[in-house]
Design an enzyme around this catalytic site. Structure first.
Site, PDB file in Angstrom:
ATOM      1  N   SER A 241       2.201  81.125  79.308  1.00  0.00           N
ATOM      2  CA  SER A 241       3.325  82.064  79.479  1.00  0.00           C
ATOM      3  C   SER A 241       4.532  81.340  80.075  1.00  0.00           C
ATOM      4  O   SER A 241       4.401  80.286  80.708  1.00  0.00           O
ATOM      5  CB  SER A 241       2.906  83.211  80.391  1.00  0.00           C
TER       6      SER A 241
HETATM    7  N1  SAM Z   1      -2.901  82.473  81.856  1.00  0.00           N
HETATM    8  C1  SAM Z   1      -2.743  81.505  80.803  1.00  0.00           C
HETATM    9  C2  SAM Z   1      -2.115  80.224  81.245  1.00  0.00           C
HETATM   10  O1  SAM Z   1      -1.749  80.081  82.421  1.00  0.00           O
HETATM   11  O2  SAM Z   1      -2.025  79.319  80.406  1.00  0.00           O
HETATM   12  C3  SAM Z   1      -2.028  82.053  79.594  1.00  0.00           C
HETATM   13  C4  SAM Z   1      -2.890  82.940  78.837  1.00  0.00           C
HETATM   14  S1  SAM Z   1      -2.535  83.260  77.159  1.00  0.00           S
HETATM   15  C5  SAM Z   1      -0.979  84.057  77.208  1.00  0.00           C
HETATM   16  C6  SAM Z   1      -3.748  84.581  76.942  1.00  0.00           C
HETATM   17  C7  SAM Z   1      -5.180  84.098  76.901  1.00  0.00           C
HETATM   18  O3  SAM Z   1      -6.031  85.256  76.903  1.00  0.00           O
HETATM   19  C8  SAM Z   1      -5.538  83.332  75.641  1.00  0.00           C
HETATM   20  O4  SAM Z   1      -6.047  82.074  75.995  1.00  0.00           O
HETATM   21  C9  SAM Z   1      -6.593  84.195  74.948  1.00  0.00           C
HETATM   22  O5  SAM Z   1      -7.580  83.459  74.276  1.00  0.00           O
HETATM   23  C10 SAM Z   1      -7.159  84.942  76.152  1.00  0.00           C
HETATM   24  N2  SAM Z   1      -7.876  86.185  75.839  1.00  0.00           N
HETATM   25  C11 SAM Z   1      -7.574  87.157  74.938  1.00  0.00           C
HETATM   26  N3  SAM Z   1      -8.485  88.142  74.984  1.00  0.00           N
HETATM   27  C12 SAM Z   1      -9.400  87.788  75.935  1.00  0.00           C
HETATM   28  C13 SAM Z   1     -10.584  88.391  76.453  1.00  0.00           C
HETATM   29  N4  SAM Z   1     -11.036  89.573  76.019  1.00  0.00           N
HETATM   30  N5  SAM Z   1     -11.264  87.744  77.421  1.00  0.00           N
HETATM   31  C14 SAM Z   1     -10.836  86.540  77.891  1.00  0.00           C
HETATM   32  N6  SAM Z   1      -9.724  85.919  77.444  1.00  0.00           N
HETATM   33  C15 SAM Z   1      -9.011  86.537  76.481  1.00  0.00           C
END
Ligand code: SAM
Length: 217
Positions: A60
Site C-alpha cells: 500500500s
Molecule cells: N500489508 C501489506 C504490505 O505491507 O505489503 C499489503 C497488503 S496487500 C494490499 C493485500 C494482501 O492481502 C495481499 O497480499 C493478498 O494476498 C492478501 N489477502 C487477500 N485476502 C486474504 C485473506 N483472506 N487472508 C489473508 N490474506 C489475504
C-alpha cells in the site's frame, strides 16, 4: 541506504497532514520500505505510491499505511492481528509500535508472499515480534484471540463476523469495506457487545478473498 529519501517521505507525510502521530512518524522513519520490495523497485520505494510485490498484489501507499496505523492507536504491549501480510512492511511498522511486550500475527493467503515476507522480517530483526502464517484471514485466528487490534489490508464485501468476535474488549478493527473498485475505510470499536462503526473515506485495496470475503480473484 535510502535514509535521506525515507526521512523526506516522512517529512512530506507530516507536512501534508496524512500522519500526525509522532510514534507512527518515528516508526516510518526507521523501517526500510525498500527492503520489502523487489530490488528493481528500490529507487521508487519512498515515492508515495502503491507498488507491485508479485502474485498480482501490492504494497500500500505510505500515506495509507501511516493513516491506518494512526487510526489503530497502537501502544506497547498490544496483541495485533493483521490480515494480508503482502510484503510484510505494514507488519514491521506495527511491530515497532507495540514494542516492547507486544506481538503481531500476520495472515497471508498466498504462500509465496507470506514466505518472502517472513524472510524479510527475520532479516530485519522483527522475527521474534511478528509471526507470519499462511491462512484465510477472513476466519481470523481463534486460538490466539482476543486481539487488541485487528488490521485488514485488503478490501472485503463486508466485515467478516469472526474478526468482530475475536476483537477484545475496547479493541479497534480497521478494514476497507465495499466493492472491488473502491471501498469505505471503516473503523470499528468494541464496547462490550456493542460495535461502534465509523466510515473514514473512500480507498482502493486489492480484494479480500476467502470464506467471509470475495469468493474469487
Ligand atoms: N500489508 C501489506 C504490505 O505491507 O505489503 C499489503 C497488503 S496487500 C494490499 C493485500 C494482501 O492481502 C495481499 O497480499 C493478498 O494476498 C492478501 N489477502 C487477500 N485476502 C486474504 C485473506 N483472506 N487472508 C489473508 N490474506 C489475504
Amino acid at each position: 541506504m535510502y535514509e535521506k529519501e525515507r526521512l523526506e517521505m516522512v517529512e512530506r507525510l507530516e507536512r501534508t497532514g496524512f500522519v500526525t502521530n509522532r510514534q507512527v512518524l518515528d516508526a516510518m522513519s526507521k523501517v526500510p520500505r525498500h527492503e520489502f520490495l523487489p530490488r528493481q523497485l528500490w529507487p521508487l520505494a519512498y515515492v508515495d505510491n502503491a507498488l507491485p510485490i508479485g502474485s498480482g498484489q501490492t504494497i500500500s501507499a505510505p500515506h495509507m499505511v501511516g493513516y491506518m496505523l494512526e487510526v489503530l492507536d497502537l501502544h506497547p504491549g498490544q496483541k495485533v492481528l493483521e490480515i494480508g501480510t503482502g510484503s510484510g512492511y505494514h507488519a514491521g511498522l506495527v511491530a515497532e509500535l507495540v514494542y516492547p511486550g507486544g506481538q503481531v500475527i500476520s495472515l497471508e493467503r498466498i504462500p509465496e508472499l507470506g514466505d518472502q515476507a517472513r524472510k524479510t522480517l527475520e532479516r530485519l530483526g522483527y522475527g521474534d515480534l511478528v509471526r507470519v502464517m499462511i491462512a484465510d484471514g477472513t476466519e481470523g485466528l481463534l486460538q490466539e484471540a482476543p486481539f487488541d487490534r485487528i488490521l485488514v489490508t485488503a478490501g472485503g464485501p463486508g466485515v467478516p463476523p469472526p474478526l468482530k468476535d475475536q476483537l477484545g474488549e475496547g479493541g479497534i478493527l480497521v478494514i476497507p469495506v465495499g466493492g472491488r473498485t473502491y471501498q469505505q475505510l471503516t473503523v470499528i470499536k468494541r464496547d462490550g457487545d456493542k460495535f461502534e462503526e465509523r466510515a473514514l473515506g473512500l480507498v482502493t485495496f486489492v480484494p479480500l478473498i476467502g470464506q467471509h470475503g470475495h469468493k474469487t480473484n
